[in-house]
Design a protein around this motif. Structure first.
Motif, PDB file in Angstrom:
ATOM      1  N   GLY A  13      -0.714   7.071   5.263  1.00 19.12           N
ATOM      2  CA  GLY A  13      -1.800   7.189   4.674  1.00 19.12           C
ATOM      3  C   GLY A  13      -2.813   6.039   4.953  1.00 19.12           C
ATOM      4  N   LYS A  14      -4.168   6.329   4.856  1.00 15.85           N
ATOM      5  CA  LYS A  14      -5.354   5.385   4.900  1.00 15.85           C
ATOM      6  C   LYS A  14      -5.494   4.409   3.728  1.00 15.85           C
ATOM      7  CE  LYS A  14      -7.986   8.642   7.769  1.00 15.85           C
ATOM      8  NZ  LYS A  14      -9.074   9.336   7.820  1.00 15.85           N
ATOM      9  N   LYS A  15      -4.826   4.627   2.663  1.00 15.24           N
ATOM     10  CA  LYS A  15      -4.998   3.714   1.307  1.00 15.24           C
ATOM     11  C   LYS A  15      -3.553   3.027   1.121  1.00 15.24           C
ATOM     12  CE  LYS A  15      -8.890   6.336  -0.458  1.00 15.24           C
ATOM     13  NZ  LYS A  15      -9.423   6.861  -1.553  1.00 15.24           N
ATOM     14  N   ARG A  16      -2.837   2.627   2.108  1.00 17.92           N
ATOM     15  CA  ARG A  16      -1.622   1.747   1.879  1.00 17.92           C
ATOM     16  C   ARG A  16      -1.363   0.937   2.902  1.00 17.92           C
ATOM     17  NH1 ARG A  16       1.174   7.512   1.275  1.00 17.92           N
ATOM     18  NH2 ARG A  16       1.156   7.993  -0.890  1.00 17.92           N
ATOM     19  N   LYS A  17      -0.655   0.014   2.773  1.00 15.20           N
ATOM     20  CA  LYS A  17      -0.320  -0.926   3.642  1.00 15.20           C
ATOM     21  C   LYS A  17       1.233  -1.299   3.660  1.00 15.20           C
ATOM     22  CE  LYS A  17      -4.723  -3.669   3.050  1.00 15.20           C
ATOM     23  NZ  LYS A  17      -5.360  -5.090   2.901  1.00 15.20           N
ATOM     24  N   LEU A  18       1.872  -1.370   4.853  1.00 16.61           N
ATOM     25  CA  LEU A  18       3.374  -1.416   4.756  1.00 16.61           C
ATOM     26  C   LEU A  18       3.955  -2.715   5.627  1.00 16.61           C
ATOM     27  CD1 LEU A  18       5.916   0.353   4.225  1.00 16.61           C
ATOM     28  CD2 LEU A  18       5.675   1.261   6.519  1.00 16.61           C
ATOM     29  N   GLY A  19       4.905  -3.482   4.870  1.00 15.88           N
ATOM     30  CA  GLY A  19       5.294  -4.372   5.452  1.00 15.88           C
ATOM     31  C   GLY A  19       6.872  -4.137   5.441  1.00 15.88           C
ATOM     32  N   VAL A  20       7.613  -4.146   6.476  1.00 17.80           N
ATOM     33  CA  VAL A  20       8.929  -4.008   6.501  1.00 17.80           C
ATOM     34  C   VAL A  20       9.723  -5.327   6.974  1.00 17.80           C
ATOM     35  CG1 VAL A  20      10.771  -2.633   7.785  1.00 17.80           C
ATOM     36  CG2 VAL A  20       8.417  -1.636   7.599  1.00 17.80           C
ATOM     37  N   LEU A  21      10.666  -5.486   5.938  1.00 15.28           N
ATOM     38  CA  LEU A  21      11.738  -6.714   6.417  1.00 15.28           C
ATOM     39  C   LEU A  21      12.817  -6.209   7.381  1.00 15.28           C
ATOM     40  CD1 LEU A  21      11.317  -9.399   5.008  1.00 15.28           C
ATOM     41  CD2 LEU A  21      13.412  -8.896   3.744  1.00 15.28           C
ATOM     42  N   ALA A  22      12.681  -6.549   8.451  1.00 16.26           N
ATOM     43  CA  ALA A  22      13.656  -6.193   9.597  1.00 16.26           C
ATOM     44  C   ALA A  22      15.235  -6.745   9.303  1.00 16.26           C
ATOM     45  CB  ALA A  22      13.134  -6.801  10.976  1.00 16.26           C
ATOM     46  N   CYS A  23      15.948  -6.019   8.400  1.00  9.83           N
ATOM     47  CA  CYS A  23      17.140  -6.315   7.913  1.00  9.83           C
ATOM     48  C   CYS A  23      18.289  -5.327   8.123  1.00  9.83           C
ATOM     49  CB  CYS A  23      17.027  -6.616   6.478  1.00  9.83           C
ATOM     50  SG  CYS A  23      16.607  -5.440   5.398  1.00  9.83           S
ATOM     51  N   SER A  24      17.959  -4.332   8.726  1.00 11.87           N
ATOM     52  CA  SER A  24      19.168  -3.148   9.032  1.00 11.87           C
ATOM     53  C   SER A  24      19.884  -3.347  10.168  1.00 11.87           C
ATOM     54  CB  SER A  24      18.584  -2.046   8.869  1.00 11.87           C
ATOM     55  OG  SER A  24      17.666  -1.729   9.873  1.00 11.87           O
ATOM     56  N   SER A  25      19.241  -4.020  11.316  1.00  6.55           N
ATOM     57  CA  SER A  25      20.020  -4.057  12.537  1.00  6.55           C
ATOM     58  C   SER A  25      21.074  -5.161  12.732  1.00  6.55           C
ATOM     59  CB  SER A  25      19.049  -4.194  13.982  1.00  6.55           C
ATOM     60  OG  SER A  25      18.394  -5.391  13.815  1.00  6.55           O
ATOM     61  N   THR A  26      21.081  -6.026  11.682  1.00  9.58           N
ATOM     62  CA  THR A  26      21.997  -6.961  11.558  1.00  9.58           C
ATOM     63  C   THR A  26      22.688  -7.352  10.213  1.00  9.58           C
ATOM     64  OG1 THR A  26      20.558  -8.846  11.315  1.00  9.58           O
ATOM     65  CG2 THR A  26      21.222  -8.442  13.563  1.00  9.58           C
ATOM     66  N   PRO A  27      23.560  -7.865   9.956  1.00 12.84           N
ATOM     67  CA  PRO A  27      24.129  -7.831   8.618  1.00 12.84           C
ATOM     68  C   PRO A  27      23.184  -8.758   7.718  1.00 12.84           C
ATOM     69  CG  PRO A  27      26.118  -8.141  10.187  1.00 12.84           C
ATOM     70  CD  PRO A  27      24.808  -8.255  10.793  1.00 12.84           C
ATOM     71  N   SER A  28      22.752  -8.140   6.590  1.00 12.53           N
ATOM     72  CA  SER A  28      21.839  -8.936   5.550  1.00 12.53           C
ATOM     73  C   SER A  28      22.450  -8.771   4.171  1.00 12.53           C
ATOM     74  CB  SER A  28      20.578  -8.235   5.472  1.00 12.53           C
ATOM     75  OG  SER A  28      20.116  -8.169   6.782  1.00 12.53           O
ATOM     76  N   ASN A  29      22.369  -9.858   3.436  1.00 18.87           N
ATOM     77  CA  ASN A  29      22.759  -9.903   2.235  1.00 18.87           C
ATOM     78  C   ASN A  29      21.735 -10.621   1.176  1.00 18.87           C
ATOM     79  OD1 ASN A  29      22.783 -12.735   2.307  1.00 18.87           O
ATOM     80  ND2 ASN A  29      24.963 -12.987   3.003  1.00 18.87           N
ATOM     81  N   VAL A  30      22.071 -10.660  -0.145  1.00 22.17           N
ATOM     82  CA  VAL A  30      20.814 -10.995  -0.928  1.00 22.17           C
ATOM     83  C   VAL A  30      20.393 -12.522  -0.691  1.00 22.17           C
ATOM     84  CG1 VAL A  30      20.558 -11.787  -3.185  1.00 22.17           C
ATOM     85  CG2 VAL A  30      21.787  -9.551  -2.732  1.00 22.17           C
ATOM     86  N   ASP A  31      21.293 -13.468  -0.263  1.00 25.67           N
ATOM     87  CA  ASP A  31      20.803 -14.682   0.035  1.00 25.67           C
ATOM     88  C   ASP A  31      19.673 -14.595   1.410  1.00 25.67           C
ATOM     89  OD1 ASP A  31      22.073 -15.780  -1.875  1.00 25.67           O
ATOM     90  OD2 ASP A  31      23.741 -16.179  -0.568  1.00 25.67           O
ATOM     91  N   SER A  32      20.195 -13.871   2.323  1.00 28.24           N
ATOM     92  CA  SER A  32      19.388 -13.806   3.661  1.00 28.24           C
ATOM     93  C   SER A  32      17.958 -13.192   3.480  1.00 28.24           C
ATOM     94  CB  SER A  32      20.037 -13.092   4.716  1.00 28.24           C
ATOM     95  OG  SER A  32      20.372 -11.833   4.581  1.00 28.24           O
ATOM     96  N   ILE A  33      17.971 -12.060   2.670  1.00 31.14           N
ATOM     97  CA  ILE A  33      16.786 -11.360   2.078  1.00 31.14           C
ATOM     98  C   ILE A  33      16.002 -12.281   1.371  1.00 31.14           C
ATOM     99  CG2 ILE A  33      15.959  -9.518   0.667  1.00 31.14           C
ATOM    100  CD1 ILE A  33      18.562  -7.897   1.441  1.00 31.14           C
ATOM    101  N   GLN A  34      16.657 -12.968   0.664  1.00 34.29           N
ATOM    102  CA  GLN A  34      15.597 -13.949  -0.387  1.00 34.29           C
ATOM    103  C   GLN A  34      14.984 -15.047   0.504  1.00 34.29           C
ATOM    104  OE1 GLN A  34      15.032 -14.512  -4.045  1.00 34.29           O
ATOM    105  NE2 GLN A  34      13.293 -15.174  -2.720  1.00 34.29           N
ATOM    106  N   HIS A  35      15.806 -15.620   1.587  1.00 37.08           N
ATOM    107  CA  HIS A  35      15.302 -16.443   2.515  1.00 37.08           C
ATOM    108  C   HIS A  35      14.102 -16.036   3.289  1.00 37.08           C
ATOM    109  CE1 HIS A  35      15.455 -19.790   5.626  1.00 37.08           C
ATOM    110  NE2 HIS A  35      15.301 -18.745   6.274  1.00 37.08           N
ATOM    111  N   PHE A  36      14.261 -14.756   3.921  1.00 36.34           N
ATOM    112  CA  PHE A  36      13.130 -14.153   4.786  1.00 36.34           C
ATOM    113  C   PHE A  36      11.913 -13.618   3.742  1.00 36.34           C
ATOM    114  CE2 PHE A  36      16.624 -14.285   7.623  1.00 36.34           C
ATOM    115  CZ  PHE A  36      15.888 -15.151   8.778  1.00 36.34           C
ATOM    116  N   ILE A  37      12.106 -13.643   2.585  1.00 39.75           N
ATOM    117  CA  ILE A  37      10.882 -13.333   1.722  1.00 39.75           C
ATOM    118  C   ILE A  37      10.178 -14.203   1.497  1.00 39.75           C
ATOM    119  CG2 ILE A  37      10.278 -12.549  -0.501  1.00 39.75           C
ATOM    120  CD1 ILE A  37      12.199 -10.504  -0.669  1.00 39.75           C
ATOM    121  N   GLN A  38      10.822 -15.505   1.279  1.00 40.51           N
ATOM    122  CA  GLN A  38      10.222 -16.645   1.243  1.00 40.51           C
ATOM    123  C   GLN A  38       9.418 -17.141   2.318  1.00 40.51           C
ATOM    124  OE1 GLN A  38      13.290 -19.282  -0.198  1.00 40.51           O
ATOM    125  NE2 GLN A  38      12.902 -18.909  -2.282  1.00 40.51           N
TER     126      GLN A  38
END
Length: 356
Positions: free
Chosen positions: A87-112
């Motif tokens: 849609g024209k009134k949204r913005k999307l940011g995708v954390l690239a975390c499915s092609s390699t193993p990801s856990n809570v710690d790594s997700i937190q790290h890359f959000i930071q």
């Protein structure tokens, strides 16, 4: 707990008084998220899905317009939605975390990392790259330790350049953390991944490896075993000889990197498409800190002055996509103008061989 300081993610750009910050994640992570919207957003919401089909239904029925959407789906192979779905009134940011193993710690790290990213400096880097690139007939890769050199004829019309950088406008999407400029042969998007980037000479594989896996059947044990062999590139280098982007030989600099050579040779034996250089990536996120182990989001790592990474294979057409970060490789123009790498000393190229 995964904490998100939404207002610190500068890549999302402008909002207004009614903008909502949305997180889309897997069911097992829904209750892990804590979102601080600050003064930038009206409110926040967290949605849970466990398949790509559910995403399209969610966008149609539940995700409000005038929203900034952060996608964190370690258990779903996520594909970029068509513009009509976003849609024209949204913005999307995708954390690239499915092609390699990801856990809570790594997700937190890359959000930071995403919160600390400076998209304006990334735009400035891209402007310099394309300005210099348009004025020179070839680019050169030089490894300051092994002294390998290779020339890249980058001006072919059948090369496609991609930017995962800068600030999003409404209706746009981007991988997070941002910070990659890459080039691939156009034909790969027609599933012809025998097309190569026109690189001739020697490149040095030395640094962090990333082993992405796509949708075909695989086991995480196999992925981890192969990754551990490729990870020996952290210990020592492999010299890669190429002719017009096709690998002609691999040579380990010592026994330490022999497992990486054997793994690459085995992949090329089973599927010859791994012998083609399909991607040259430039990581320009200088706010990035590497995570140990196999992590897709290490790809945008920019060190102090940018980092080259080199890619073999392309999911979903091959089982794996391999990225090798090469922090000792320097990128220059034929005229000795520095583009990227940890030294700006152009004297490293001042011999007839390097500029031949």
């Amino acid at each position: 707990m995964i904490k998100v300081n939404a207002s610190k993610i500068v890549n999302f750009g402008e909002s207004n008084s009614d903008t909502i910050f949305c997180v889309i994640t897997n069911s097992h992570l829904k209750n892990e998220f804590s979102v601080d919207v600050g003064e930038k957003y009206k409110s926040s919401c967290v949605f849970a899905i466990d398949s790509s089909d559910q995403f399209f239904d969610l966008m149609k029925q539940d995700v409000p317009e005038n929203s900034h959407i952060l996608v964190v789906l370690p258990n779903v192979y996520f594909k970029s939605p068509p513009a009509a779905v976003l849609g024209k009134k949204r913005k999307l940011g995708v954390l690239a975390c499915s092609s390699t193993p990801s856990n809570v710690d790594s997700i937190q790290h890359f959000i930071q990392v995403a919160e600390n990213t400076d998209p304006v400096s990334q735009d400035a880097f891209a402007d310099r790259l394309f300005s210099l690139g348009e004025k020179t007939e070839s680019l050169f890769f030089y490894d300051k330790n092994t002294k390998t050199k290779a020339v890249f004829k980058h001006l072919h019309d059948h090369f496609s350049w991609h930017e995962q950088i800068g600030i999003l406008d409404w209706g746009q999407q981007q991988l997070f953390p941002s910070g990659e400029i890459s080039v691939l042969p156009v034909n790969v998007f027609d599933q012809n991944i025998e097309s190569a980037l026109d690189v001739t000479g020697e490149l040095t594989f030395k640094g962090t490896a990333i082993l992405h896996s796509g949708t075909p059947s695989f086991t995480h044990i196999d992925q981890q075993r192969l990754y551990e062999d490729l990870a020996t590139l952290n210990d020592d280098s492999v010299i890669v000889s190429l002719k017009h982007g096709h690998i002609t030989s691999l040579k380990a600099s010592s026994n330490k990197s022999l497992p990486a050579v054997r793994a690459l040779e085995a992949l090329m034996y089973v599927d010859s498409r791994y012998s083609v250089l399909l991607e040259i990536g430039l990581g320009v996120n200088t706010n990035h800190k590497l995570v140990s182990g196999n992590s897709a989001m290490n790809e945008v790592y920019g060190g102090r002055k940018g980092v080259v990474h080199l890619g073999l294979g392309l999911t979903p057409y091959t089982q794996y996509h391999i990225d090798i970060l090469c922090p000792d490789t320097i990128l220059y123009t034929k005229e000795e103008q520095w583009i990227l790498g940890d030294t700006e000393d152009s004297s490293v190229l001042r011999d007839e061989e390097a500029l031949a």
